[in-house]
Design a protein around this motif. Structure first.
Motif, PDB file in Angstrom:
ATOM      1  N   GLY A 191      -1.450  30.327 -11.705  1.00  0.00           N
ATOM      2  CA  GLY A 191      -2.536  30.757 -12.561  1.00  0.00           C
ATOM      3  C   GLY A 191      -2.256  32.079 -13.254  1.00  0.00           C
ATOM      4  N   LEU A 192      -3.277  32.585 -13.921  1.00  0.00           N
ATOM      5  CA  LEU A 192      -3.169  33.814 -14.690  1.00  0.00           C
ATOM      6  C   LEU A 192      -3.439  35.028 -13.819  1.00  0.00           C
TER       7      LEU A 192
ATOM      8  N   TRP B 298      -3.950  39.248 -14.311  1.00  0.00           N
ATOM      9  CA  TRP B 298      -4.012  40.425 -15.157  1.00  0.00           C
ATOM     10  C   TRP B 298      -3.055  41.490 -14.616  1.00  0.00           C
TER      11      TRP B 298
ATOM     12  N   GLY C 280     -16.181  43.001 -25.571  1.00  0.00           N
ATOM     13  CA  GLY C 280     -16.863  42.294 -24.495  1.00  0.00           C
ATOM     14  C   GLY C 280     -15.993  42.064 -23.276  1.00  0.00           C
ATOM     15  N   TYR C 281     -14.840  42.743 -23.262  1.00  0.00           N
ATOM     16  CA  TYR C 281     -13.960  42.716 -22.089  1.00  0.00           C
ATOM     17  C   TYR C 281     -13.383  41.335 -21.805  1.00  0.00           C
ATOM     18  N   VAL C 282     -13.093  40.603 -22.879  1.00  0.00           N
ATOM     19  CA  VAL C 282     -12.369  39.342 -22.733  1.00  0.00           C
ATOM     20  C   VAL C 282     -11.171  39.398 -23.672  1.00  0.00           C
ATOM     21  N   PHE C 283     -10.313  38.395 -23.564  1.00  0.00           N
ATOM     22  CA  PHE C 283      -9.063  38.396 -24.314  1.00  0.00           C
ATOM     23  C   PHE C 283      -9.108  37.302 -25.373  1.00  0.00           C
TER      24      PHE C 283
ATOM     25  N   TRP D  85      -3.891  35.879 -27.916  1.00  0.00           N
ATOM     26  CA  TRP D  85      -2.776  35.923 -26.983  1.00  0.00           C
ATOM     27  C   TRP D  85      -1.483  35.614 -27.731  1.00  0.00           C
TER      28      TRP D  85
ATOM     29  N   PHE E 280     -20.414  39.512 -17.484  1.00  0.00           N
ATOM     30  CA  PHE E 280     -19.054  39.674 -18.003  1.00  0.00           C
ATOM     31  C   PHE E 280     -18.173  38.571 -17.414  1.00  0.00           C
TER      32      PHE E 280
ATOM     33  N   TYR F   3     -11.505  30.169 -20.304  1.00  0.00           N
ATOM     34  CA  TYR F   3     -10.349  29.911 -21.146  1.00  0.00           C
ATOM     35  C   TYR F   3      -9.851  28.493 -20.893  1.00  0.00           C
TER      36      TYR F   3
ATOM     37  N   PRO G 175      -3.306  30.755 -23.137  1.00  0.00           N
ATOM     38  CA  PRO G 175      -4.742  30.491 -22.953  1.00  0.00           C
ATOM     39  C   PRO G 175      -5.506  30.699 -24.250  1.00  0.00           C
TER      40      PRO G 175
ATOM     41  N   LEU H 191      -9.473  31.445 -25.608  1.00  0.00           N
ATOM     42  CA  LEU H 191     -10.826  31.861 -25.227  1.00  0.00           C
ATOM     43  C   LEU H 191     -11.846  30.833 -25.700  1.00  0.00           C
TER      44      LEU H 191
ATOM     45  N   TYR I 285     -17.542  33.563 -23.777  1.00  0.00           N
ATOM     46  CA  TYR I 285     -17.632  34.921 -23.259  1.00  0.00           C
ATOM     47  C   TYR I 285     -19.103  35.261 -23.029  1.00  0.00           C
TER      48      TYR I 285
ATOM     49  N   TYR J  18      -9.745  28.243 -16.889  1.00  0.00           N
ATOM     50  CA  TYR J  18      -9.826  29.432 -16.044  1.00  0.00           C
ATOM     51  C   TYR J  18     -11.101  30.214 -16.374  1.00  0.00           C
TER      52      TYR J  18
ATOM     53  N   GLN K  85     -12.786  34.120 -15.946  1.00  0.00           N
ATOM     54  CA  GLN K  85     -12.289  35.502 -15.880  1.00  0.00           C
ATOM     55  C   GLN K  85     -13.483  36.452 -15.879  1.00  0.00           C
TER      56      GLN K  85
ATOM     57  N   TYR L 250     -14.877  40.708 -15.754  1.00  0.00           N
ATOM     58  CA  TYR L 250     -14.593  42.129 -15.935  1.00  0.00           C
ATOM     59  C   TYR L 250     -15.563  42.919 -15.061  1.00  0.00           C
TER      60      TYR L 250
ATOM     61  N   PRO M  59     -10.284  45.522 -12.211  1.00  0.00           N
ATOM     62  CA  PRO M  59     -11.224  45.463 -13.336  1.00  0.00           C
ATOM     63  C   PRO M  59     -11.243  44.104 -14.033  1.00  0.00           C
ATOM     64  N   TYR M  60     -10.139  43.388 -13.967  1.00  0.00           N
ATOM     65  CA  TYR M  60     -10.082  42.052 -14.562  1.00  0.00           C
ATOM     66  C   TYR M  60      -9.461  41.100 -13.537  1.00  0.00           C
TER      67      TYR M  60
ATOM     68  N   PHE N 212      -8.884  36.575 -12.712  1.00  0.00           N
ATOM     69  CA  PHE N 212      -9.051  35.188 -13.119  1.00  0.00           C
ATOM     70  C   PHE N 212      -9.276  34.324 -11.889  1.00  0.00           C
TER      71      PHE N 212
ATOM     72  N   GLN O  67      -8.563  30.633 -10.004  1.00  0.00           N
ATOM     73  CA  GLN O  67      -7.269  29.973  -9.790  1.00  0.00           C
ATOM     74  C   GLN O  67      -7.062  28.793 -10.714  1.00  0.00           C
TER      75      GLN O  67
END
Lengths: 118, 108
Positions: A44-45, A47, A102-105, A108, B33, B37, B45, B47, B50, B88, B90, B92, B97-98, B100, B102
């Motif tokens: 998985g991902l 950070w 908004g603290y998301v990505f 990419w 928050f 994804y 990934p 988005l 959100y 996934y 995710q 915050y 702080p961040y 995901f 599994q």
């Protein structure tokens, strides 16, 4: 069009260093927080690290703290990740990503592969 | 440390079905928050959602997010062949702080 293009991935031995780069275009890079996220093969991902637009706020995951250094060059629209004391469990595809307010990505890159093995 | 646990690990459905994916946090997620994804093999990934329930730009209306506190859901109504992928969640906030979940594999 927003583009994030990572480079610098390679096969290296444990304990060695590597520097990843991410070239950004198509958006106001100098006004954007940027992050690195990695993905081990078949996993998985995770950070890794993030940096504010001004470089005034930098954060790291505990797994890389003290070994990795994130930085940026707003004049060149580049994000970097200096990776020292590499370990086999650092093996992964490393993505750079733009973080929104908004603290998301939301954007990419396609990733650059780092393989750490003896 | 906030841990995100996704379920099910794998969901097998057919085109046209409705998919419900869960993301449970070990602690309350403030301000919703929470994001979702989609990742397809060999791709970065993408988005989808959100703020727990707001669709990102260009995301079809069949994708919807809901929930608050510690329990969040991604629902895909009327699955299309292109929707079969890994999803996934995710968050915050807190430490780290961040993070995901599994991942949940949605397969045909």
């Amino acid at each position: 069009e927003v583009q994030l293009v990572e480079s610098g991935g390679d096969l290296v031995q444990p304990g060695r260093s590597l520097r990843l780069s991410c070239a950004a275009s198509g958006f106001a890079f100098d006004n954007s927080a940027m992050h690195w996220v990695r993905q081990a093969p078949g996993k998985g991902l995770e950070w890794v690290s993030g940096i504010s637009w001004s470089s005034g706020d930098i954060i790291y995951a505990d797994s890389v703290k003290g070994r990795f250094t994130i930085s940026r060059d707003n004049a060149k629209n580049f994000l970097y990740l200096q990776m020292d004391s590499l370990r086999p469990d650092d093996t992964a595809l490393y993505y750079c990503a733009r973080r929104t307010d908004g603290y998301v990505f939301d954007y990419w890159g396609q990733g650059t592969l780092v393989t750490v093995t003896s | 440390e906030i841990v995100l646990t996704q379920s099910p690990g794998t969901l097998s459905l057919s085109p046209g079905d409705r998919a419900t994916l869960s993301c449970r946090a070990s602690q309350n997620i403030r301000n919703n928050f929470l994001a979702w994804y989609q990742q397809k093999p060999g791709q970065a990934p993408r988005l989808l959602i959100y703020g727990a329930s707001t669709r990102a730009a260009g995301i079809p209306a069949r994708f919807s997010g809901s929930g608050s506190g510690t329990d969040f859901t991604l629902t895909i109504s009327g699955l299309e062949p292109d929707d079969f992928a890994v999803y996934y969640c995710q968050h915050y906030g807190g430490s780290p702080p961040y993070s995901f979940g599994q991942g949940s594999n949605l397969e045909i």
